[in-house]
Design an enzyme around this catalytic site. Structure first.
Site, PDB file in Angstrom:
ATOM      1  N   CYS A   1      30.320 -17.275 -54.309  1.00 14.34           N
ATOM      2  CA  CYS A   1      31.078 -16.782 -53.280  1.00 14.34           C
ATOM      3  C   CYS A   1      30.665 -15.964 -52.406  1.00 14.34           C
ATOM      4  O   CYS A   1      30.754 -15.846 -51.141  1.00 14.34           O
ATOM      5  CB  CYS A   1      32.516 -16.552 -53.998  1.00 14.34           C
ATOM      6  SG  CYS A   1      32.380 -15.203 -55.285  1.00 14.34           S
TER       7      CYS A   1
ATOM      8  N   ASN B   1      37.905 -18.044 -46.951  1.00 15.23           N
ATOM      9  CA  ASN B   1      37.702 -18.236 -48.273  1.00 15.23           C
ATOM     10  C   ASN B   1      36.817 -19.445 -48.517  1.00 15.23           C
ATOM     11  O   ASN B   1      36.849 -20.366 -47.851  1.00 15.23           O
ATOM     12  CB  ASN B   1      39.007 -18.832 -49.014  1.00 15.23           C
ATOM     13  CG  ASN B   1      38.843 -18.813 -50.378  1.00 15.23           C
ATOM     14  OD1 ASN B   1      37.763 -18.807 -50.945  1.00 15.23           O
ATOM     15  ND2 ASN B   1      39.963 -19.507 -51.250  1.00 15.23           N
TER      16      ASN B   1
ATOM     17  N   HIS C   1      36.072 -12.415 -56.813  1.00 17.91           N
ATOM     18  CA  HIS C   1      35.647 -13.459 -55.700  1.00 17.91           C
ATOM     19  C   HIS C   1      35.496 -12.802 -54.387  1.00 17.91           C
ATOM     20  O   HIS C   1      35.825 -11.524 -54.213  1.00 17.91           O
ATOM     21  CB  HIS C   1      37.039 -14.323 -55.427  1.00 17.91           C
ATOM     22  CG  HIS C   1      36.923 -15.631 -54.616  1.00 17.91           C
ATOM     23  ND1 HIS C   1      35.873 -16.259 -54.671  1.00 17.91           N
ATOM     24  CD2 HIS C   1      37.706 -16.071 -53.405  1.00 17.91           C
ATOM     25  CE1 HIS C   1      35.996 -17.262 -53.719  1.00 17.91           C
ATOM     26  NE2 HIS C   1      36.958 -17.243 -53.046  1.00 17.91           N
TER      27      HIS C   1
END
Length: 393
Positions: free
Chosen positions: A243, A360, A340
């Site tokens: 991520c 995201n 994250h």
């Protein structure tokens, strides 16, 4: 004019008026029939209860059109007439429901976005639905999947587990959105079944009600938008733990106006000795985020908490990238996405309220939510607390 002529003219006028009335009634009946036929074919989503807190209804109706218009602008899509479907819930297979409400956002007859109302901050997670403060977010979460079956007279239940999101229809369970996990199975059909308890509790919603917004109001809802000029979504995270790699690549590509960065190359730079087979399991630590940024000529520093709206506005104007660092609220030690990272793309004012725009890496489009919300309700039914930021990309 004599009386016989007057009588003849009156009769002709009467016949014309009666004919017009019959035609208009026929058109009205046909129009109503067309509307009824259209409604009869619309998608219905099963819920335990269609009772929604009034503050949720009010927020959704006040905000949805402005949010949709702002997100359309980010993808250079043509704005249109926005409508709001009814709220639905998402359930685990054992019948548990999450703490959010979801609304399909419809534009020109197509479901294009999902409006999500979820707890605003960590403290709200322990409050009742009526007392909770809600944050409003918009994204393309399962919107295309819903739109594909919108006019097929479908009756579905939306379900979730650790592997993703499913539609259950006529006893068949279909995976529509898979969780980005290394080695995750991506089969579309699932042998899972809905629990008897959940089946008993579920009831059908009424035909979705569309709340039409006034066109003039829609024009005024987005007062301001400010985003990184060259930000583009070029890749998507799926079967890896990269991520931060995806977020850094996207931000550096934007602020340097290039397309040379990608998540794989960044992770390979950070882990030169790791095999290709094991690389997907490698995560990124804060010191690596800072050092990699510095190796690319950027002065990166860590800042605790959520940056203020004014700070995001100025940094975005200065072409400086911000990476969100978030921690899963559930604190499950076995969760591969316990932490994250996401990329801040900019900020906006919608209905005179301050919003943040972010990407995201799990998604193919941007999301918008309240600037004063530290809780991120992300695509895979996970609540994350935004605890810090890496600034300077």
């Amino acid at each position: 004019m004599n009386s016989s002529c007057k009588s003849r003219v009156f009769n002709i006028i009467s016949i014309i008026m009666v004919s017009m009335l019959i035609l208009s009634l026929g058109a009205f009946a046909n129009n109503n029939k067309a509307k009824a036929d259209s409604h009869s074919k619309q998608l219905e989503i099963n819920v335990k209860s269609d009772k929604v807190p009034q503050k949720v209804k009010d927020l959704a109706q006040q905000q949805f059109a402005g949010y949709a218009k702002a997100l359309d602008k980010q993808s250079n899509a043509k704005t249109g007439k926005y409508e709001l479907g009814e709220a639905f819930k998402i359930y685990k297979f054992n019948g548990e429901e999450d703490n959010s409400y979801y609304y399909p956002v419809i534009k020109d007859g197509k479901i294009v976005y999902t409006l999500t109302l979820s707890p605003k901050n960590k403290d709200d997670l322990n409050k009742s639905k009526e007392d909770m403060n809600y944050s409003v977010k918009i994204s393309n979460f399962i919107a295309k999947d819903l739109d594909q079956i919108k006019d097929k007279n479908s009756n579905i239940t939306v379900l979730t587990d650790e592997k993703g999101f499913y539609f259950e229809e006529d006893g068949k369970v279909r995976l529509v959105k898979a969780t980005p996990l290394p080695g995750n199975v991506k089969e579309k059909e699932s042998a899972k079944t809905v629990s008897a308890k959940l089946k008993q509790e579920l009831k059908n919603t009424v035909t979705p009600t569309k709340v039409e917004e006034n066109e003039a109001i829609q024009e005024d809802q987005v007062q301001y938008e400010n985003t990184l000029k060259n930000f583009k979504i070029r890749e998507q995270q799926f079967d890896n733990s990269w991520c931060a790699g995806f977020s850094m690549a996207a931000l550096l590509n934007a602020t340097k106006n290039t397309d040379t960065y990608n998540a794989h190359d960044i992770m390979r730079t950070l882990y030169p000795e790791v095999s290709e087979q094991d690389l997907p399991n490698c995560a990124t630590f804060p010191n690596q985020m800072i050092e990699y940024g510095k190796s690319q000529g950027r002065d990166i520093h860590y800042q605790e908490g959520v940056p203020s709206y004014e700070q995001v506005d100025q940094l975005t104007k200065d072409n400086v990238g911000i990476m969100i660092l978030a921690q899963s609220v559930s604190q499950n030690p076995n969760d591969p996405h316990l932490g994250h990272a996401l990329a801040v793309v900019g900020n906006a004012k919608i209905n005179d309220q301050e919003k943040l725009i972010y990407w995201n890496p799990w998604d193919t489009e941007l999301s918008i939510q309240d600037a004063d919300s530290s809780l991120l309700h992300l695509s895979f039914n996970r609540d994350y607390n935004w605890y810090g930021s890496m600034i300077g990309y």
